[in-house]
Design an enzyme around this catalytic site. Structure first.
Site, PDB file in Angstrom:
ATOM      1  N   GLU A 153       0.791  -1.235   0.000  1.00 59.65           N
ATOM      2  CA  GLU A 153       0.000   0.000   0.000  1.00 59.65           C
ATOM      3  C   GLU A 153       0.825   1.288   0.000  1.00 59.65           C
ATOM      4  O   GLU A 153       0.774   2.063   0.956  1.00 59.65           O
ATOM      5  CB  GLU A 153      -0.937   0.006   1.214  1.00 59.65           C
ATOM      6  CG  GLU A 153      -1.926  -1.140   1.212  1.00 59.65           C
ATOM      7  CD  GLU A 153      -2.944  -1.046   2.355  1.00 59.65           C
ATOM      8  OE1 GLU A 153      -2.744  -0.244   3.289  1.00 59.65           O
ATOM      9  OE2 GLU A 153      -3.946  -1.773   2.311  1.00 59.65           O
ATOM     10  N   GLU A 288      -5.605  -8.466   0.903  1.00 62.84           N
ATOM     11  CA  GLU A 288      -6.177  -8.098   2.206  1.00 62.84           C
ATOM     12  C   GLU A 288      -7.642  -7.731   2.043  1.00 62.84           C
ATOM     13  O   GLU A 288      -8.012  -7.036   1.102  1.00 62.84           O
ATOM     14  CB  GLU A 288      -5.482  -6.872   2.823  1.00 62.84           C
ATOM     15  CG  GLU A 288      -4.151  -7.132   3.445  1.00 62.84           C
ATOM     16  CD  GLU A 288      -3.550  -5.882   4.096  1.00 62.84           C
ATOM     17  OE1 GLU A 288      -4.304  -5.066   4.686  1.00 62.84           O
ATOM     18  OE2 GLU A 288      -2.324  -5.732   4.015  1.00 62.84           O
TER      19      GLU A 288
HETATM   20  C1  FCB Z   1      -4.104  -2.187   5.824  1.00 63.29           C
HETATM   21  C2  FCB Z   1      -2.678  -2.553   6.194  1.00 63.29           C
HETATM   22  C3  FCB Z   1      -2.590  -3.649   7.223  1.00 63.29           C
HETATM   23  C4  FCB Z   1      -3.628  -3.488   8.316  1.00 63.29           C
HETATM   24  C5  FCB Z   1      -5.002  -3.288   7.711  1.00 63.29           C
HETATM   25  C6  FCB Z   1      -6.109  -3.151   8.739  1.00 63.29           C
HETATM   26  O1  FCB Z   1      -4.144  -0.912   5.278  1.00 63.29           O
HETATM   27  O2  FCB Z   1      -1.969  -2.975   5.060  1.00 63.29           O
HETATM   28  O3  FCB Z   1      -1.278  -3.665   7.742  1.00 63.29           O
HETATM   29  O4  FCB Z   1      -3.251  -2.485   9.174  1.00 63.29           O
HETATM   30  O5  FCB Z   1      -4.990  -2.150   6.895  1.00 63.29           O
END
Ligand code: FCB
Length: 374
Positions: A153, A288
């Site tokens: 990210e 994620e």
């Molecule tokens: C994302 C991050 C991860 C975690 C989630 C909740 O943005 O990559 O490390 O903190 O959010």
């Protein structure tokens, strides 16, 4: 109705070194200390308990797992490699493979060795070369890994650290933001030439609604990907956010359902975000997607609904090949500390005891059956 996922679909969960390992020393631990934020400390002690945690992942039917390597462990001082730490990550990879779990390895999930931070972190062009040298060392050492993620990210990091000035190094400046953003893209491109089997980044994309969509889509969702588009084998997608724009105001969401973080739960958004990635014509792994939910009242539905919309995107031709829930364990949520509970598995931070949440068992069923009933 039954939704089948493509053959060989990868099912798993994600973590990052700083959030689960414990015992790190990097720019974030320094920042936690000097600013009086909650300290990551022992975190989940995953550094020592990774085998037990992977037993749980296996029990939950996972066939893939995303984790990150902590640069500050590998190169605690400039040019000095810690071979013991490299051997540690080789053991982590072996432990996954022994359990039939495919590793997805992130090389940078936001933390920097202290010496890198002291030379100006990603503002300094030299960091690009230093990072590439660390990556080269790792790729040559951990040869059995197929899937690599250089950067986690970049847009969230640059926004929080440089645009908003809230995260280390807390340097609020639009010019620094641009510089760091471009340096990160350059770092990825430089690393992409190092002989990876499969390489990508984990990109946090949002679903925007409202008149500013073309602008926001371009700058938030596509800008970084456009810079690196000829230098990646796959796209990692992190999806959490819907953002409805009214007038000149962002985030005018209805918030019918929210997580413990106050983030709106909006599963349909993942469908649009995936469709927007179709133009890159690359395989997509959802690296994620998760919810902070201490009572475990939203998680099962959260996962199922997001999968339903991901499935819809697959039906319409998006080549989605895996899903990693964030996170396997409750963990250290950056500037928020330990209170947000994202885990499939609950962690008691006093005893380090692990307890599998009910929703994790539902997700396990989906993983084992490679599909779900809705
Ligand atoms: C994302 C991050 C991860 C975690 C989630 C909740 O943005 O990559 O490390 O903190 O959010």
């Amino acid at each position: 109705m039954r939704l089948e996922f493509p053959k060989k679909f990868l099912w798993g969960a994600a973590t990052s070194a700083h959030q689960v390992e414990g015992g790190n020393h990097n720019d974030w631990t320094e920042w936690e200390k000097t600013t009086g934020h909650e300290e990551s400390g022992r975190a989940c002690d995953h550094y020592n308990r990774f085998r037990d945690d992977f037993d749980i992942a296996k029990f939950l039917g996972h066939n893939a797992h995303r984790f990150s390597i902590e640069w500050s462990r590998i190169e605690p001082e400039e040019g000095r490699w810690d071979e013991k730490e490299i051997a540690h990550y080789q053991e982590v990879i072996n432990a996954l493979r022994e359990r039939g779990i495919e590793p997805f390895v992130t090389l940078w999930h936001w933390t920097l060795p202290v010496w890198v931070a002291e030379q100006g972190g990603w503002e300094n062009k030299k960091t690009i070369d230093d990072f590439a040298r660390y990556v080269d060392k790792i790729v040559r050492s951990l040869k059995s890994v197929v899937y690599w993620i250089t950067l986690n990210e970049p847009e969230i990091y640059t926004t929080n650290s440089y645009l908003r000035g809230k995260w280390p190094p807390q340097k609020k400046s639009f010019f620094k933001f641009l510089k760091v953003y471009n340096n990160l893209a350059e770092a990825h491109i430089k690393c992409s030439k190092l002989g990876f089997q499969q390489i990508g980044i984990a990109k946090n994309n949002s679903y925007f609604e409202g008149w500013l969509v073309p602008v926001l889509n371009y700058f938030w969702n596509n800008w970084f990907l456009n810079k690196i588009k000829n230098h990646q084998n796959f796209i990692g997608l992190n999806y959490y956010f819907h953002n409805r724009i009214k007038g000149f105001k962002l985030n005018q969401n209805e918030n019918k359902e929210t997580s413990d973080m106050g983030w709106e739960i909006y599963p349909e958004g993942i469908y649009y975000v995936l469709k927007n990635l179709k133009k890159y014509q690359k395989p997509v792994y959802i690296t994620e997607n998760g919810v902070a939910d201490v009572q475990d009242i939203h998680r099962e539905k959260f996962i199922k609904e997001h999968l339903r919309y991901a499935h819809k995107a697959i039906q319409e031709g998006v080549d989605v090949r895996g899903y990693f829930y964030w996170s396997l364990l409750d963990n250290f949520e950056w500037d928020k500390g330990f209170w947000p509970r994202f885990g499939l598995v609950e962690v008691d931070y006093k005893t380090m005891e692990r307890k599998i949440r009910k929703s994790a068992l539902e997700y396990a069923k989906i993983a084992r059956e490679n599909g779900l009933e809705i």
